[in-house]
Design a protein around this motif. Structure first.
Motif, PDB file in Angstrom:
ATOM      1  N   SER A  24       0.412   1.354   5.049  1.00  0.00           N
ATOM      2  CA  SER A  24       0.357  -0.069   4.692  1.00  0.00           C
ATOM      3  C   SER A  24       1.684  -0.593   4.159  1.00  0.00           C
ATOM      4  N   MET A  25       2.579   0.298   3.762  1.00  0.00           N
ATOM      5  CA  MET A  25       3.908  -0.145   3.317  1.00  0.00           C
ATOM      6  C   MET A  25       4.780  -0.569   4.495  1.00  0.00           C
ATOM      7  N   ILE A  26       4.561   0.041   5.682  1.00  0.00           N
ATOM      8  CA  ILE A  26       5.430  -0.268   6.821  1.00  0.00           C
ATOM      9  C   ILE A  26       4.738  -1.043   7.938  1.00  0.00           C
ATOM     10  N   ALA A  27       3.389  -1.145   7.881  1.00  0.00           N
ATOM     11  CA  ALA A  27       2.678  -1.836   8.963  1.00  0.00           C
ATOM     12  C   ALA A  27       1.339  -2.381   8.482  1.00  0.00           C
ATOM     13  N   ASP A  28       0.831  -3.328   9.240  1.00  0.00           N
ATOM     14  CA  ASP A  28      -0.496  -3.886   8.998  1.00  0.00           C
ATOM     15  C   ASP A  28      -1.531  -2.776   9.216  1.00  0.00           C
ATOM     16  N   PRO A  29      -2.337  -2.447   8.216  1.00  0.00           N
ATOM     17  CA  PRO A  29      -3.322  -1.378   8.367  1.00  0.00           C
ATOM     18  C   PRO A  29      -4.304  -1.601   9.518  1.00  0.00           C
ATOM     19  N   ASP A  30      -4.538  -2.840   9.907  1.00  0.00           N
ATOM     20  CA  ASP A  30      -5.442  -3.131  11.020  1.00  0.00           C
ATOM     21  C   ASP A  30      -4.907  -2.624  12.355  1.00  0.00           C
ATOM     22  N   ALA A  31      -3.612  -2.335  12.421  1.00  0.00           N
ATOM     23  CA  ALA A  31      -3.012  -1.853  13.672  1.00  0.00           C
ATOM     24  C   ALA A  31      -3.514  -0.458  14.025  1.00  0.00           C
ATOM     25  N   GLY A  32      -3.792   0.357  13.024  1.00  0.00           N
ATOM     26  CA  GLY A  32      -4.274   1.716  13.278  1.00  0.00           C
ATOM     27  C   GLY A  32      -3.198   2.681  13.712  1.00  0.00           C
ATOM     28  N   ARG A  33      -2.503   2.361  14.776  1.00  0.00           N
ATOM     29  CA  ARG A  33      -1.382   3.178  15.273  1.00  0.00           C
ATOM     30  C   ARG A  33      -0.196   2.257  15.543  1.00  0.00           C
ATOM     31  N   ILE A  34       0.981   2.821  15.357  1.00  0.00           N
ATOM     32  CA  ILE A  34       2.221   2.072  15.589  1.00  0.00           C
ATOM     33  C   ILE A  34       3.267   2.996  16.210  1.00  0.00           C
ATOM     34  N   LEU A  35       4.288   2.390  16.770  1.00  0.00           N
ATOM     35  CA  LEU A  35       5.452   3.150  17.238  1.00  0.00           C
ATOM     36  C   LEU A  35       6.387   3.314  16.046  1.00  0.00           C
ATOM     37  N   ILE A  36       7.050   4.471  15.939  1.00  0.00           N
ATOM     38  CA  ILE A  36       7.925   4.725  14.801  1.00  0.00           C
ATOM     39  C   ILE A  36       9.248   5.348  15.225  1.00  0.00           C
ATOM     40  N   ASP A  37      10.206   5.231  14.339  1.00  0.00           N
ATOM     41  CA  ASP A  37      11.430   6.024  14.346  1.00  0.00           C
ATOM     42  C   ASP A  37      11.404   6.835  13.071  1.00  0.00           C
ATOM     43  N   TYR A  38      11.936   8.035  13.107  1.00  0.00           N
ATOM     44  CA  TYR A  38      11.975   8.866  11.908  1.00  0.00           C
ATOM     45  C   TYR A  38      13.192   9.763  11.913  1.00  0.00           C
TER      46      TYR A  38
END
Length: 80
Positions: A65-79
């Motif tokens: 929830s700090m980096i994305a809307d929790p409703d999205a469920g899954r997101i693309l990331i860089d790490y």
């Protein structure tokens, strides 16, 4: 901020306790077209995510929830 890492990153427990900087780069579905928030967060790997694919982490609810809307469920990331 904690996370579980995919088997390749987890590396039989070698990644346990390591910190990774993770940031949202975009959506994975049509439900939330603009899920990203803020910038990067730092998470500590505390577990294995056996169902995660390459380049995937299972973030704690707080971390996600700090980096994305929790409703999205899954997101693309860089790490790193």
């Amino acid at each position: 901020m904690i996370a579980a890492a995919n088997p390749a990153i987890f590396n039989n427990g070698a990644a346990c306790g390591r910190s990774y900087s993770i940031r949202c780069t975009g959506p994975t579905n049509q439900g939330v077209p603009q899920p990203c928030r803020n910038g990067a967060i730092t998470v500590r790997v505390v577990d294995l995510c056996p169902g995660c694919g390459a380049n995937q982490f299972d973030l704690s609810r707080e971390a996600f929830s700090m980096i994305a809307d929790p409703d999205a469920g899954r997101i693309l990331i860089d790490y790193n």
